[in-house]
Design a protein around this motif. Sequence first.
Motif: not given
Length: 421
Positions: A131, A269-270, A272, A277-281, A284, A306
């Motif tokens: 990213q 991706l599993t 902790d 990071n797939l969760y960064d707004s 995306r 996941v």
Amino acid sequence: MINDSVLAIILGGGQGSRLYPLTQKRSKPAVPIAGKYRLVDIPISNCINSDIKRMFVLTQFNSASLNRHIKNTYHFSFFSSAFVDVLAAEQTIGSEEWFQGTADAVRQSMHHFLSHDFEYALILSGDQLYQMDFNDMIERHKKSGAEISIATLPVNAKDATSFGILKTDDNSMISSFIEKPNTEALQGWESVVSEEMFKDGRHYLASMGIYIFNKDLLVKLMDEPDTVDFGKEIIPQSIDKYKTFSYQYEGYWTDIGNIDSFFEANLGLTDDIPQFNLYDSHKRIYTNARILPTSKITGTLLYKAVIADGCIIHADKIERSVIGIRSRIGKESVVINCYMMGSDDYESLKFIDDNNIEIYMGIGERCFIKNAILDKNSRIGDDVVIDGSKHHEDVETDSYVIRDQIVVVKKGATIASGTII
């Protein structure tokens, strides 16, 4: 908002033999990752997040599914100049050959690029996981007065032997290049890195295969037909002739060009706190907006799992695994260290009866699956044992391949009930 000064060119790669059999029926950028995305979504999403919304994807092998994915996914405003276009190798008056390398792919496609106004060409790989804010790289390129910029990653001596290593001066200008040096040849190739990277022993700068070229220079270089590859020819030959800047990147980046690295990148991706990071707004990752129901899980112990949308799961246990869209897992099955890509469609009971289907898509009952990749639409019968960790030799059959102690069940393949692999 669109950065109209930049045109992005995403290199889809060749036949993708290192990712076989995942590339047996699809191009490398179309390979599914993380349960719901495709490899090509990574560079495209990085571009969109950087306001670069004019993109070409170059490919030549098995491009039908890639075309379909891009057509179904990336829709921009009718009044916008934004686009994502796939350019497959084509015969023209100027060339009757397929792409011979990364530079040759750009050369043969130049007439498409030059129909657009741009100042800088951003050249990206289609098989990397990272990213990055390309705006920062572009601004540094402009301020340095460079004609070429190369994204570089600080690496340690052990990893340096797997990359092209660049030597820089105190102003981050690249002075020399060496391709995959052995440990002895690394002496003297240290570059100036940040204090954090230095303390971590990452003294060498590896090329990430991400480039910025000034338009005029790219046009000039593409007029030289003897060069066919950026990493092996264009970059090494240009360092002494043109001002070349090193843009140091210190975030997560991995080349997922082979089965082992692809497998580890997905299972990572599993974690902790996964490195990717797939969760960064703000960063995306975009993909096809499928209209799928929520996943339904019954009596299953989940540990570092996941689970994508639309799954129906009755397994006993799923551990350190990525379960893709529309996956079905039967009762009493155990899944450990696996990437299950899922299915393209659901099979209705009527469809199953009408077609006399005995083994459904997904994993059957009482199965044990470990160290495996299950490609899309594969069918695993009941009482099947697949354990890649018990295999030390590479094998290929009609329905599966074993690489580096990983069993890869081919797309659409059927594994009969009671099979032990």
